[in-house]
Design a protein around this motif. Structure first.
Motif, PDB file in Angstrom:
ATOM      1  N   THR A  60       0.829  -1.205   0.000  1.00  0.00           N
ATOM      2  CA  THR A  60       0.000   0.000   0.000  1.00  0.00           C
ATOM      3  C   THR A  60       0.861   1.250   0.000  1.00  0.00           C
ATOM      4  OG1 THR A  60      -1.775  -1.151   1.179  1.00  0.00           O
ATOM      5  CG2 THR A  60      -1.779   1.257   1.291  1.00  0.00           C
ATOM      6  N   LEU A  70      -7.870   2.253  -3.891  1.00  0.00           N
ATOM      7  CA  LEU A  70      -6.700   1.654  -3.255  1.00  0.00           C
ATOM      8  C   LEU A  70      -7.005   0.210  -2.846  1.00  0.00           C
ATOM      9  CD1 LEU A  70      -3.821   2.343  -2.385  1.00  0.00           C
ATOM     10  CD2 LEU A  70      -4.759   3.276  -0.282  1.00  0.00           C
ATOM     11  N   LEU A 120       1.166   4.101  -2.924  1.00  0.00           N
ATOM     12  CA  LEU A 120       0.897   5.516  -2.667  1.00  0.00           C
ATOM     13  C   LEU A 120       2.095   6.386  -3.039  1.00  0.00           C
ATOM     14  CD1 LEU A 120      -1.085   5.278   0.681  1.00  0.00           C
ATOM     15  CD2 LEU A 120      -1.969   5.949  -1.574  1.00  0.00           C
ATOM     16  N   VAL A 140      -4.540   8.452  -3.833  1.00  0.00           N
ATOM     17  CA  VAL A 140      -5.468   7.437  -4.334  1.00  0.00           C
ATOM     18  C   VAL A 140      -6.681   7.395  -3.412  1.00  0.00           C
ATOM     19  CG1 VAL A 140      -5.750   4.984  -4.919  1.00  0.00           C
ATOM     20  CG2 VAL A 140      -3.507   6.068  -5.175  1.00  0.00           C
TER      21      VAL A 140
END
Length: 118
Positions: free
Chosen positions: A21, A38, A25, A33
């Motif tokens: 994650t 996401l 990003l 996002v």
């Protein structure tokens, strides 16, 4: 950054979904996002991602901002910079040739801006 600050940041990144994650990003800076997008891109349910994002946010690695009905998440690139500097602060022990390969590996990705001279 010191040991007490770095440990929660490293702990937050020590789980696969959170690491993925955060990297996603970072790749989407500066736009961020939306949370739903996401979750789809990472392939986890929104409530699971919400837990991971809370851990990343508590460590200072991400921030969410409400835009209309969505929350847009962004990586805190300054936190990443501080972490990398903390990890590499004493990397070469006064021997710059040890850090030169690392710097060379980063250069193709992030070359310094060329300045035009008169």
């Amino acid at each position: 950054m010191d040991d007490l600050t770095a440990l929660p940041v490293l702990a937050a990144l020590s789980q696969a979904t959170r690491l993925e994650t955060f990297r996603l990003l970072v790749s989407r800076e500066p736009d961020g996002v939306p949370a739903g997008e996401l979750a789809r891109e990472i392939g986890v349910p929104q409530n699971t991602l919400s837990t991971h994002l809370a851990i990343l946010a508590n460590a200072g690695l991400v921030h969410g901002a409400r835009h209309s009905r969505s929350i847009i998440y962004r990586a805190d690139v300054e936190c990443l910079r501080q972490l990398v500097l903390f990890l590499l602060k004493d990397c070469c022990g006064g021997r710059p040739e040890l850090c030169a390969p690392l710097i060379a590996d980063l250069s193709p990705c992030c070359p310094p801006e060329a300045h035009a001279h008169d």
